[in-house]
Design a protein around this motif. Structure first.
Motif, PDB file in Angstrom:
ATOM      1  N   PHE A  89       0.817  -1.215   0.000  1.00 39.53           N
ATOM      2  CA  PHE A  89       0.000   0.000   0.000  1.00 39.53           C
ATOM      3  C   PHE A  89       0.852   1.267   0.000  1.00 39.53           C
ATOM      4  N   CYS A  90       0.290   2.292  -0.608  1.00 41.58           N
ATOM      5  CA  CYS A  90       0.987   3.569  -0.758  1.00 41.58           C
ATOM      6  C   CYS A  90       0.720   4.470   0.448  1.00 41.58           C
ATOM      7  N   HIS A  91       1.775   4.842   1.148  1.00 45.36           N
ATOM      8  CA  HIS A  91       1.689   5.739   2.296  1.00 45.36           C
ATOM      9  C   HIS A  91       1.969   7.162   1.806  1.00 45.36           C
ATOM     10  N   PRO A  92       1.080   8.125   2.090  1.00 51.05           N
ATOM     11  CA  PRO A  92       1.251   9.498   1.581  1.00 51.05           C
ATOM     12  C   PRO A  92       2.601  10.126   1.921  1.00 51.05           C
ATOM     13  N   ARG A  93       3.066   9.925   3.142  1.00 55.49           N
ATOM     14  CA  ARG A  93       4.341  10.544   3.527  1.00 55.49           C
ATOM     15  C   ARG A  93       5.518   9.868   2.835  1.00 55.49           C
ATOM     16  N   LEU A  94       5.402   8.580   2.616  1.00 56.36           N
ATOM     17  CA  LEU A  94       6.496   7.842   1.982  1.00 56.36           C
ATOM     18  C   LEU A  94       6.747   8.339   0.556  1.00 56.36           C
ATOM     19  N   ILE A  95       5.682   8.568  -0.208  1.00 49.07           N
ATOM     20  CA  ILE A  95       5.893   9.009  -1.594  1.00 49.07           C
ATOM     21  C   ILE A  95       6.322  10.472  -1.667  1.00 49.07           C
ATOM     22  N   ARG A  96       6.098  11.226  -0.600  1.00 52.20           N
ATOM     23  CA  ARG A  96       6.623  12.594  -0.568  1.00 52.20           C
ATOM     24  C   ARG A  96       8.126  12.566  -0.308  1.00 52.20           C
ATOM     25  N   GLU A  97       8.553  11.618   0.489  1.00 54.57           N
ATOM     26  CA  GLU A  97       9.973  11.504   0.829  1.00 54.57           C
ATOM     27  C   GLU A  97      10.764  10.720  -0.215  1.00 54.57           C
ATOM     28  N   HIS A  98      10.092   9.814  -0.904  1.00 54.68           N
ATOM     29  CA  HIS A  98      10.743   8.972  -1.919  1.00 54.68           C
ATOM     30  C   HIS A  98       9.869   8.987  -3.178  1.00 54.68           C
ATOM     31  N   SER A  99       9.946  10.078  -3.909  1.00 57.21           N
ATOM     32  CA  SER A  99       9.030  10.295  -5.033  1.00 57.21           C
ATOM     33  C   SER A  99       9.187   9.274  -6.160  1.00 57.21           C
ATOM     34  N   THR A 100      10.377   8.687  -6.304  1.00 59.54           N
ATOM     35  CA  THR A 100      10.563   7.715  -7.388  1.00 59.54           C
ATOM     36  C   THR A 100       9.722   6.458  -7.168  1.00 59.54           C
ATOM     37  N   LEU A 101       9.301   6.231  -5.916  1.00 53.92           N
ATOM     38  CA  LEU A 101       8.480   5.052  -5.634  1.00 53.92           C
ATOM     39  C   LEU A 101       7.030   5.232  -6.071  1.00 53.92           C
ATOM     40  N   LEU A 102       6.710   6.420  -6.565  1.00 55.02           N
ATOM     41  CA  LEU A 102       5.389   6.617  -7.166  1.00 55.02           C
ATOM     42  C   LEU A 102       5.162   5.585  -8.272  1.00 55.02           C
ATOM     43  N   ALA A 103       6.204   5.362  -9.062  1.00 51.18           N
ATOM     44  CA  ALA A 103       6.091   4.413 -10.174  1.00 51.18           C
ATOM     45  C   ALA A 103       5.851   2.998  -9.667  1.00 51.18           C
ATOM     46  N   TYR A 104       6.432   2.668  -8.523  1.00 57.83           N
ATOM     47  CA  TYR A 104       6.237   1.334  -7.937  1.00 57.83           C
ATOM     48  C   TYR A 104       4.767   1.103  -7.604  1.00 57.83           C
ATOM     49  N   TYR A 105       4.188   2.014  -6.841  1.00 56.18           N
ATOM     50  CA  TYR A 105       2.793   1.844  -6.430  1.00 56.18           C
ATOM     51  C   TYR A 105       1.834   2.009  -7.610  1.00 56.18           C
ATOM     52  N   ARG A 106       2.174   2.894  -8.534  1.00 50.91           N
ATOM     53  CA  ARG A 106       1.319   3.076  -9.709  1.00 50.91           C
ATOM     54  C   ARG A 106       1.273   1.797 -10.539  1.00 50.91           C
ATOM     55  N   ASN A 107       2.420   1.157 -10.694  1.00 48.57           N
ATOM     56  CA  ASN A 107       2.465  -0.077 -11.481  1.00 48.57           C
ATOM     57  C   ASN A 107       1.778  -1.234 -10.771  1.00 48.57           C
ATOM     58  N   ILE A 108       1.911  -1.297  -9.448  1.00 44.58           N
ATOM     59  CA  ILE A 108       1.195  -2.337  -8.701  1.00 44.58           C
ATOM     60  C   ILE A 108      -0.316  -2.145  -8.859  1.00 44.58           C
ATOM     61  N   ALA A 109      -0.724  -0.885  -8.934  1.00 39.54           N
ATOM     62  CA  ALA A 109      -2.144  -0.577  -9.127  1.00 39.54           C
ATOM     63  C   ALA A 109      -2.572  -0.763 -10.582  1.00 39.54           C
ATOM     64  N   ALA A 110      -1.600  -1.082 -11.448  1.00 38.35           N
ATOM     65  CA  ALA A 110      -1.864  -1.295 -12.884  1.00 38.35           C
ATOM     66  C   ALA A 110      -2.470  -0.059 -13.539  1.00 38.35           C
ATOM     67  N   LEU A 111      -1.900   1.095 -13.218  1.00 34.98           N
ATOM     68  CA  LEU A 111      -2.365   2.358 -13.787  1.00 34.98           C
ATOM     69  C   LEU A 111      -1.260   2.985 -14.629  1.00 34.98           C
ATOM     70  N   SER A 112      -1.637   3.542 -15.750  1.00 36.13           N
ATOM     71  CA  SER A 112      -0.668   4.235 -16.589  1.00 36.13           C
ATOM     72  C   SER A 112      -0.496   5.667 -16.091  1.00 36.13           C
ATOM     73  N   GLN A 113       0.562   6.308 -16.532  1.00 35.54           N
ATOM     74  CA  GLN A 113       0.779   7.711 -16.175  1.00 35.54           C
ATOM     75  C   GLN A 113      -0.366   8.572 -16.697  1.00 35.54           C
ATOM     76  N   LYS A 114      -0.834   8.241 -17.888  1.00 35.39           N
ATOM     77  CA  LYS A 114      -1.944   8.989 -18.479  1.00 35.39           C
ATOM     78  C   LYS A 114      -3.215   8.823 -17.651  1.00 35.39           C
ATOM     79  N   ALA A 115      -3.449   7.607 -17.162  1.00 37.19           N
ATOM     80  CA  ALA A 115      -4.639   7.348 -16.350  1.00 37.19           C
ATOM     81  C   ALA A 115      -4.593   8.144 -15.048  1.00 37.19           C
ATOM     82  N   VAL A 116      -3.415   8.203 -14.437  1.00 39.77           N
ATOM     83  CA  VAL A 116      -3.261   8.954 -13.185  1.00 39.77           C
ATOM     84  C   VAL A 116      -3.560  10.434 -13.409  1.00 39.77           C
TER      85      VAL A 116
END
Length: 223
Positions: free
Chosen positions: A80-107
């Motif tokens: 699961f994506c923790h709001p504070r974690l992705i603020r501190e480690h922004s590159t992990l946005l791609a990790y959680y986005r891909n686990i959610a099976a969402l494209s950048q365009k969809a987001v």
């Protein structure tokens, strides 16, 4: 179709698929997909610093949360994506986005946040506001919860990794299709310019990004 035409088409397809193969490999390295697990594992020793008391506000389903929280092979930050974690480690946005099976365009369409630059920001130059981090977390977690629920609470690490790679592959395929269009556009432009030059019809260029006119110089045709 003549034999010559068939041979030309076969050769064109052969070149196309060769380019596609190398394109996929380059993009996989560019997206750093294979580094995500190591980045998440590096955070496990400090997992206690991320409080999950407010998980009900982050789009996580109750059954999904209970399943992962009690699972012996999973930690919450692995799923699961923790709001504070992705603020501190922004590159992990791609990790959680891909686990959610969402494209950048969809987001971008669903929450109005363009994550393309943020996901590749290794130095955290692009700050993510609390509101955006919350909106992204809710979106990712809603979809991740749906995936867990649809698995009838049987999600494994292997399946999680499979989703990560499948989602990345879909993104690369989309990039490839765009790249084909760009390359095809360049070819058509060159053919049109060549034809216009041969008939002395070319006088100037008008770039698409501005209204300035660039006088035609035959010495720079290849540019």
């Amino acid at each position: 179709m003549t034999t010559e035409e068939t041979n030309l088409l076969t050769e064109a397809n052969r070149v196309n698929y060769r380019l596609r193969s190398t394109f996929f490999y380059r993009k996989l390295k560019e997206y750093n997909t294979l580094s995500f697990n190591a980045k998440i594992n590096a955070l496990l020793p400090v997992k206690h610093l991320y409080n999950w008391d407010a998980w009900v506000n982050w789009g996580i389903g109750e059954d999904a949360f209970t399943y992962i929280n009690e699972h012996p092979d999973f930690e919450l930050i692995q799923i699961f994506c923790h709001p504070r974690l992705i603020r501190e480690h922004s590159t992990l946005l791609a990790y959680y986005r891909n686990i959610a099976a969402l494209s950048q365009k969809a987001v971008k369409y669903l929450v109005g946040v363009d994550v393309k630059k943020i996901e590749t920001d290794e130095e955290n130059r692009y700050s993510l506001t609390e509101d955006k981090a919350l909106a992204l977390s809710q979106l990712f977690n809603e979809h991740i919860s749906l995936i867990i629920d649809s698995s009838i609470e049987s999600l494994t690490k292997e399946e999680l990794y499979g989703i990560l790679l499948a989602s990345t592959g879909a993104q690369i395929d989309g990039s490839w299709r765009n790249a084909i269009g760009e390359e095809a556009e360049k070819v058509v432009q060159r053919l049109l310019i060549k034809e216009a030059k041969e008939h002395n019809l070319l006088a100037a260029f008008i770039p698409r990004v501005s209204t300035a006119i660039e006088l035609y110089n035959p010495d720079k045709l290849e540019e």
